[in-house]
Structures are given as C-alpha cells and as structure tokens.
Design an enzyme around this catalytic site. Structure first.
Site, PDB file in Angstrom:
ATOM      1  N   ASP A 296      35.358  39.301  14.316  1.00 19.23           N
ATOM      2  CA  ASP A 296      34.400  38.822  13.313  1.00 19.23           C
ATOM      3  C   ASP A 296      34.923  37.496  12.768  1.00 19.23           C
ATOM      4  O   ASP A 296      36.040  37.430  12.249  1.00 19.23           O
ATOM      5  CB  ASP A 296      34.287  39.861  12.194  1.00 19.23           C
ATOM      6  CG  ASP A 296      33.148  39.580  11.221  1.00 19.23           C
ATOM      7  OD1 ASP A 296      32.596  38.462  11.238  1.00 19.23           O
ATOM      8  OD2 ASP A 296      32.815  40.483  10.427  1.00 19.23           O
TER       9      ASP A 296
ATOM     10  N   ASP B 219      28.230  33.176  10.402  1.00 22.02           N
ATOM     11  CA  ASP B 219      29.039  34.400  10.441  1.00 22.02           C
ATOM     12  C   ASP B 219      28.588  35.207  11.646  1.00 22.02           C
ATOM     13  O   ASP B 219      27.390  35.486  11.804  1.00 22.02           O
ATOM     14  CB  ASP B 219      28.794  35.167   9.126  1.00 22.02           C
ATOM     15  CG  ASP B 219      29.679  36.393   8.955  1.00 22.02           C
ATOM     16  OD1 ASP B 219      30.465  36.716   9.864  1.00 22.02           O
ATOM     17  OD2 ASP B 219      29.563  37.040   7.895  1.00 22.02           O
TER      18      ASP B 219
ATOM     19  N   HIS C  42      24.262  40.395   4.745  1.00 21.70           N
ATOM     20  CA  HIS C  42      24.267  39.687   3.468  1.00 21.70           C
ATOM     21  C   HIS C  42      23.597  38.328   3.577  1.00 21.70           C
ATOM     22  O   HIS C  42      23.710  37.635   4.590  1.00 21.70           O
ATOM     23  CB  HIS C  42      25.706  39.501   2.978  1.00 21.70           C
ATOM     24  CG  HIS C  42      26.668  39.056   4.041  1.00 21.70           C
ATOM     25  ND1 HIS C  42      27.054  37.745   4.180  1.00 21.70           N
ATOM     26  CD2 HIS C  42      27.299  39.742   5.034  1.00 21.70           C
ATOM     27  CE1 HIS C  42      27.902  37.641   5.205  1.00 21.70           C
ATOM     28  NE2 HIS C  42      28.060  38.831   5.749  1.00 21.70           N
TER      29      HIS C  42
ATOM     30  N   HIS D  29      28.774  36.241   0.347  1.00 25.58           N
ATOM     31  CA  HIS D  29      27.945  37.400   0.008  1.00 25.58           C
ATOM     32  C   HIS D  29      27.234  37.107  -1.306  1.00 25.58           C
ATOM     33  O   HIS D  29      27.857  37.086  -2.361  1.00 25.58           O
ATOM     34  CB  HIS D  29      28.798  38.666  -0.152  1.00 25.58           C
ATOM     35  CG  HIS D  29      29.407  39.144   1.123  1.00 25.58           C
ATOM     36  ND1 HIS D  29      28.992  40.300   1.764  1.00 25.58           N
ATOM     37  CD2 HIS D  29      30.389  38.645   1.889  1.00 25.58           C
ATOM     38  CE1 HIS D  29      29.708  40.473   2.862  1.00 25.58           C
ATOM     39  NE2 HIS D  29      30.568  39.472   2.956  1.00 25.58           N
TER      40      HIS D  29
ATOM     41  N   GLU E 266      24.457  42.547  10.336  1.00 22.00           N
ATOM     42  CA  GLU E 266      25.595  43.105  11.072  1.00 22.00           C
ATOM     43  C   GLU E 266      25.567  44.632  11.118  1.00 22.00           C
ATOM     44  O   GLU E 266      26.209  45.302  10.323  1.00 22.00           O
ATOM     45  CB  GLU E 266      26.920  42.603  10.499  1.00 22.00           C
ATOM     46  CG  GLU E 266      27.086  42.691   8.999  1.00 22.00           C
ATOM     47  CD  GLU E 266      28.418  42.114   8.542  1.00 22.00           C
ATOM     48  OE1 GLU E 266      29.428  42.231   9.251  1.00 22.00           O
ATOM     49  OE2 GLU E 266      28.455  41.515   7.451  1.00 22.00           O
TER      50      GLU E 266
ATOM     51  N   GLU F  53      26.951  41.070  15.188  1.00 20.64           N
ATOM     52  CA  GLU F  53      26.486  40.261  14.057  1.00 20.64           C
ATOM     53  C   GLU F  53      26.028  38.889  14.501  1.00 20.64           C
ATOM     54  O   GLU F  53      26.656  38.241  15.327  1.00 20.64           O
ATOM     55  CB  GLU F  53      27.616  40.100  13.019  1.00 20.64           C
ATOM     56  CG  GLU F  53      27.218  39.280  11.811  1.00 20.64           C
ATOM     57  CD  GLU F  53      28.342  39.151  10.791  1.00 20.64           C
ATOM     58  OE1 GLU F  53      28.051  38.825   9.620  1.00 20.64           O
ATOM     59  OE2 GLU F  53      29.516  39.357  11.166  1.00 20.64           O
TER      60      GLU F  53
END
Length: 296
Positions: free
Chosen positions: A87, A98, A158, A166, A191, A281
């Site tokens: 990640d 992300d 998020h 976030h 995710e 994700e």
C-alpha cells in the site's frame, strides 16, 4: 473540492507515479527479500519521479491488514507462505494518490485476492454521482461474500483533500444505512479488504508509522530537536520512524514524544481471528465527465 486545472494536473500526475511505482515494487516482493528494501525503493522512486510519499510504504503480511512499515534497520524478510499487502501513496504539492495490491507468495489465496479486486472494480463501475456510500458498501460486501469470504467491516476507504489523507466521508466495505454521499469534485480512495477470518481488525503493536500532533514541552534536548524536525518536515502527512531517526540511540527521544502526545503512533491492524487478508485499492476522481481512476 473544486478542481482547477493546476490541481487536476497534479492529481493525475501523482496517480501515474503511484501506479508506476506500485507495479515496479510488486516485482520485488519475493521470498528472502527484506521488507525494508521494498519500502525504501518505493519511497525513493516516488521522489525520483517528481512526487513525494504521501505516507510510509505499508507492507502488511498475512493477518496484518494495514499499518506496518519496516522500522529502522529492519531485517524482516518475506517468506514463501506470505500474503503481502503493498500500500503506497504519492503526492504532488499535497494532491494525493493512494493505491494498493496484494501479492500471494504462497500461491494459495488467488480467490481471496480476486474477491477484493473484483469488489474494487465492480463498485467503481457502479458509481453514479451523487453516490450513497452505504450503497457502495453494499456492492463491496456482496461481491466479497460471493467468493465465500468476508469484507473487513471496520476498515474503509476515504475522501482525500489537499494534504489530508483521511477527511470527509469514509467509504465502508459493508452496507450501512446513511445519507452520506460522494459527488463531483471528490477525490476518493476505495479499498476493499477481504478475509477468511472474522471480518474485523483489532489494534496490535505500533507499526512504525506516526503523525505529528502538536509542539509541547519535552525535557530531553534530543527530543526537542527531533520534534522541531518533525514539525517542520512532517506536520501534515504520516511519516516513518526511518525518516526521522538516524540511529537507534534516538529511539528514546521518539518515545518521549509519544508519551508527551506530540506525535501519534499508528497501531498495526490485525484480523481479529488471525485470518488472512487481501486488499485492493485505487484512487478515483469524480468529474463532470465521469469517473477517472488516477492509479490505474
């Protein structure tokens, strides 16, 4: 958030960099390779390509779902039975991408990986703004359960703003009754996590990832110096102990900042019953013209 062209271009470029580094790092995850080699490659490569890490590279193994990054001088290696969540995040001037994937070194969990990947792509295809986040959770849950696994119910995607990883609404991995929505202008990390365990995570030990909270009085001169460095260089986004410690001798200073609530330490998140966990994700940008996957 309203998206001006300059911000849009940085969001898209951060996504290209994150996805390129993700695919390069994926090839490095092999039995006998040290986790720190992969993490440092990811973070340095992001900078080589013109961005900065949005957070420390997470390498979470087996029942650890998230929040482990190698510590200073970490000698932990990947094993041939490991299922590894990679990640990573990149940002350009605070505009974040992300992304994550799962590597199965054991070759035993291909369906578990497909469950989280299929959930991710299915929910992205179904987004029509404004989109109820509870409905998104229902789609993720149904896809994962169709594979015979459980979504991790207390982890979520998020919304991201500039320099805020976030913020705003969270994207659940299970159905929940809510009026909250995502809409045009939102930058969203989705995710799904799937598991053959209980379907929830619990806090474990600290995972070597921290965030700055506030400048407060501390007694140790070394701690004050470290706090100054952290507040100047890592005041917005999470950082790794590897990024701020030069030697093990400075660990005392880091611990004193934790005790004084100058920084917060993220615990690793472990599957409650020790189940294996997969993660997939992408970051999406919701525009007037549709959904753009920035990290494809």
């Amino acid at each position: 958030m309203d998206i001006e062209k300059e911000a849009y271009d940085k969001i898209i470029e951060a996504g290209k960099i994150a996805s390129k580094v993700r695919e390069e790092a994926k090839k490095m995850i092999k039995p006998g390779v040290k986790l720190i080699e992969v993490a440092e490659f990811v973070e340095q490569r992001i900078m080589e390509l013109g961005a900065k890490p949005a957070f420390p590279c997470n390498l979470s193994i087996n029942d650890i779902a998230a929040h482990y990054t190698p510590k200073l001088n970490d000698d932990l290696e990947f094993g041939d039975e490991d299922i590894v969540k990679l990640d990573l995040g990149a940002h350009i001037d605070g505009y974040i991408a992300d992304t994550a994937l799962t590597v199965d070194l054991s070759k035993s969990y291909s369906d578990l990986i497909k469950a989280s990947e299929d959930a991710l792509y299915t929910v992205i295809k179904e987004i029509t703004p404004p989109m109820n986040i509870g409905e998104m959770g229902r789609i993720i849950q149904e896809v994962i359960e169709s594979y015979g696994y459980k979504p991790v119910s207390n982890l979520s995607g998020h919304v991201m703003h500039r320099y805020e990883l976030h913020t705003g609404v969270s994207i659940p991995n299970v159905y929940e009754k809510t009026n909250k929505e995502i809409n045009v202008g939102d930058l969203v990390a989705i995710e799904p996590f799937a598991t053959n365990g209980f379907g929830m995570v619990k806090d474990g030990n600290l995972g070597n990832i921290y965030k700055f909270l506030a400048k407060r009085p501390v007694r140790l001169p070394q701690a004050r110096k470290l706090l100054d460095h952290i507040s100047k260089n890592h005041s917005y986004l999470p950082f790794a102990e590897r990024w701020v410690l030069k030697s093990e001798n400075e660990r005392l200073a880091l611990n004193s900042l934790l005790r004084a609530s100058c920084i917060y330490g993220y615990p690793i998140l472990k599957e409650r019953n020790g189940g294996m966990v997969s993660q997939a994700e992408h970051t999406i940008l919701i525009t007037d013209n549709g959904i753009e996957i920035t990290t494809k």
